[in-house]
Design an enzyme around this catalytic site. Structure first.
Site, short mmCIF file in Angstrom:
data_model
loop_
_atom_site.label_atom_id
_atom_site.label_comp_id
_atom_site.label_asym_id
_atom_site.label_seq_id
_atom_site.Cartn_x
_atom_site.Cartn_y
_atom_site.Cartn_z
N HIS A 213 -5.93 5.49 -5.99
CA HIS A 213 -4.77 6.37 -6.02
C HIS A 213 -3.99 6.10 -7.31
O HIS A 213 -3.07 5.29 -7.34
CB HIS A 213 -3.91 6.15 -4.77
CG HIS A 213 -2.73 7.05 -4.70
ND1 HIS A 213 -1.61 6.74 -3.96
CD2 HIS A 213 -2.47 8.26 -5.27
CE1 HIS A 213 -0.72 7.71 -4.09
NE2 HIS A 213 -1.22 8.63 -4.88
N ASN B 95 2.30 6.66 0.06
CA ASN B 95 2.73 7.96 0.59
C ASN B 95 3.05 7.93 2.07
O ASN B 95 3.72 8.86 2.56
CB ASN B 95 1.68 9.01 0.27
CG ASN B 95 1.75 9.43 -1.18
OD1 ASN B 95 2.82 9.44 -1.77
ND2 ASN B 95 0.62 9.76 -1.77
#
Length: 293
Positions: A148, A198
């Protein structure tokens, strides 16, 4: 590649997706000397990606200290632009940077599994989809994980690396060595919807949008509370604009589906902005306005 070994700069890298994140990831590897093949099936996207790469290389020389050593033209020449997935066959690592939608990711992973060599490691730049779901669309779950990267990838030094339950030690070591070689700090976390970044950030953005939607404060004031009161470098709504409101929306939808938690139900304000084409910085307007594009 054994754990602790340093990969040569001739290690071939593949990237899928000529959008903001895909081009940024390609730039990171190309600047470190790696030959990069960037695949996108849309010729218009690859043409736009080439322009984006040139802009990113210029920005890196202006904003990074010390500036990257190789001339921008030399770095750009290391990136090959291809519309056919077979061009990725010889890559040691392919980083998938497609849109944050499960059906799209599934299609990309299935295509990569068929196009790439059996030893290729497949890394998804997913924002929220669990690695185990992605790995299940391939015949090589031991060679699938998530990297990520943060936006803008070429200016952010950290990468959230997510190891799935079937990711092998060898695959993990390969990716960690490659990230180290391009100057990225890897933060390794366990597989879970949204991971760490997230799972925490998306509900905060959603809640911040809800405060604007209900009239508690405007977007500027919401962000100022976080920057002036808490010392954050950027408020949650400017952060959302930087990420891209379409990506934020897609991530919230994934998190709502995978966790069942109503906190991840996107606000009407966020949905409305995306529907009107206000996707944040990349479109010139989101929760804030960034000038005419």
């Amino acid at each position: 590649m054994s754990s602790g070994s340093r990969p040569p700069t001739t290690t071939p890298i593949g990237v899928v997706g000529a959008g903001t994140m895909g081009v940024g990831v390609a730039q990171c590897f190309a600047e470190a000397g790696h030959p990069v093949t960037l695949h996108d099936p849309d010729p218009a996207a690859t043409a736009a990606g080439e322009r984006r790469l040139r802009d990113g290389l210029r920005a890196a020389r202006l904003l990074r200290r010390p500036a990257p050593g190789d001339p921008p033209a030399e770095v750009a020449a290391r990136v090959r632009w291809e519309t056919a997935p077979d061009a990725l066959a010889d890559a040691a690592l392919v980083v998938e940077c497609g849109p944050e939608r499960m059906d799209v990711k599934e299609r990309i992973l299935r295509t990569l599994d068929a196009a790439c060599g059996p030893d290729t490691v497949l890394a998804s730049c997913t924002s929220a989809i669990p690695v185990e779901i992605l790995a299940g669309h391939t015949g090589r779950p031991d060679r699938v994980l998530a990297t990520h990267f943060m936006n803008p990838a070429h200016l952010k030094d950290a990468v959230e690396v997510v190891r799935g339950p079937r990711t092998s030690e060898e695959s993990l070591a390969t990716v960690l060595a490659l990230l180290d070689a391009i100057g990225k700090r890897a933060h390794l976390v366990r597989d879970s919807p949204g991971f760490v970044s997230n799972r925490v950030l998306m509900p905060m953005i959603n809640d911040a949008a809800a405060r604007v939607e209900e009239g508690t404060a405007d977007a500027e004031t919401v962000d100022l509370v976080f920057t002036d009161c808490f010392g954050h470098a950027m408020g949650p709504l400017r952060t959302a604009d930087l990420i891209g409101l379409d990506t934020v929306l897609d991530s919230l939808v994934v998190l709502r589906e995978t966790t069942g938690d109503p906190r991840f139900e996107p606000t009407a304000l966020l949905r409305g902005l995306v529907e009107r084409g206000h996707r944040g910085r990349k479109s010139g307007r989101g929760f804030h306005t960034y000038g005419t594009r």
